[in-house]
Design a protein around this motif. Sequence first.
Motif, PDB file in Angstrom:
ATOM      1  N   ASP A  76      35.326  50.682  43.570  1.00 12.46           N
ATOM      2  CA  ASP A  76      36.269  51.290  42.644  1.00 12.46           C
ATOM      3  C   ASP A  76      35.627  51.629  41.306  1.00 12.46           C
ATOM      4  OD1 ASP A  76      35.952  48.851  41.462  1.00 12.46           O
ATOM      5  OD2 ASP A  76      38.063  48.265  41.553  1.00 12.46           O
ATOM      6  N   ARG A  91      43.799  50.959  49.662  1.00 13.84           N
ATOM      7  CA  ARG A  91      44.889  51.303  48.745  1.00 13.84           C
ATOM      8  C   ARG A  91      46.196  51.432  49.521  1.00 13.84           C
ATOM      9  NH1 ARG A  91      41.305  51.433  45.412  1.00 13.84           N
ATOM     10  NH2 ARG A  91      40.100  52.867  44.252  1.00 13.84           N
ATOM     11  N   LYS A  96      35.129  47.107  46.792  1.00 13.95           N
ATOM     12  CA  LYS A  96      36.364  47.254  47.548  1.00 13.95           C
ATOM     13  C   LYS A  96      36.360  48.584  48.283  1.00 13.95           C
ATOM     14  CE  LYS A  96      38.653  45.170  43.658  1.00 13.95           C
ATOM     15  NZ  LYS A  96      38.043  45.644  42.447  1.00 13.95           N
ATOM     16  N   GLU A 135      41.293  41.069  43.539  1.00 12.02           N
ATOM     17  CA  GLU A 135      41.399  40.605  42.153  1.00 12.02           C
ATOM     18  C   GLU A 135      41.456  39.078  42.093  1.00 12.02           C
ATOM     19  OE1 GLU A 135      44.761  42.680  40.520  1.00 12.02           O
ATOM     20  OE2 GLU A 135      43.781  44.621  40.767  1.00 12.02           O
ATOM     21  N   GLU A 164      44.482  45.121  47.348  1.00  9.95           N
ATOM     22  CA  GLU A 164      43.667  45.195  46.132  1.00  9.95           C
ATOM     23  C   GLU A 164      43.834  43.930  45.295  1.00  9.95           C
ATOM     24  OE1 GLU A 164      43.830  49.296  44.218  1.00  9.95           O
ATOM     25  OE2 GLU A 164      45.402  49.390  45.749  1.00  9.95           O
ATOM     26  N   GLN A 165      45.046  43.356  45.290  1.00 16.54           N
ATOM     27  CA  GLN A 165      45.288  42.135  44.529  1.00 16.54           C
ATOM     28  C   GLN A 165      44.521  40.942  45.110  1.00 16.54           C
ATOM     29  OE1 GLN A 165      49.674  42.634  44.639  1.00 16.54           O
ATOM     30  NE2 GLN A 165      49.566  42.099  42.468  1.00 16.54           N
ATOM     31  N   LYS A 223      49.545  43.664  47.485  1.00 17.79           N
ATOM     32  CA  LYS A 223      48.612  44.730  47.840  1.00 17.79           C
ATOM     33  C   LYS A 223      47.259  44.099  48.104  1.00 17.79           C
ATOM     34  CE  LYS A 223      50.733  48.490  45.309  1.00 17.79           C
ATOM     35  NZ  LYS A 223      50.576  49.475  44.237  1.00 17.79           N
ATOM     36  N   SER A 281      37.713  51.954  49.676  1.00 20.65           N
ATOM     37  CA  SER A 281      38.785  52.803  49.161  1.00 20.65           C
ATOM     38  C   SER A 281      39.966  52.875  50.124  1.00 20.65           C
ATOM     39  CB  SER A 281      38.256  54.208  48.867  1.00 20.65           C
ATOM     40  OG  SER A 281      37.733  54.772  50.051  1.00 20.65           O
TER      41      SER A 281
END
Length: 131
Positions: free
Chosen positions: A2, A14, A9, A33, A29-30, A27, A11
């Motif tokens: 990203d 998403r 990550k 994180e 993505e979280q 998500k 793509s």
Amino acid sequence: SDGKKGISKPSSIRGCFVTNVEGKKVKLEQLFEELEKTIPLYSEAKGELAYLETYKHSLKAIKMAQSTETSVAAQEKEAYRSDEYQNHCKAIAVATEKTEALKWKLEVAKMRWETWRTLQATERAMERLTR
């Protein structure tokens, strides 16, 4: 990736969802994180534990040197019995607990990621079979 510094990550994640370490649907993505936040905490906890384990030997030597006993066995016994040594052992226990909790938080996140990847591969295989 990203473009940000940290874990790479894909793509294609998403808009995808996964269950996080607290059991909540988030998500994907979280999840990355969470990993990015947990990794330095784990590293710090692991370093602290290593320091405490190493210092335990120094503390024993310090306490033995402070002893008025003449035999090594009696000095050792006094060192182990000291409040300072006992408190240090308790600190090791707390640091071990923290380190293990963070380690398993990372492991669970990795397992969820791998589970998601497996499910995606299965979905792709099923799509190919039904074409």
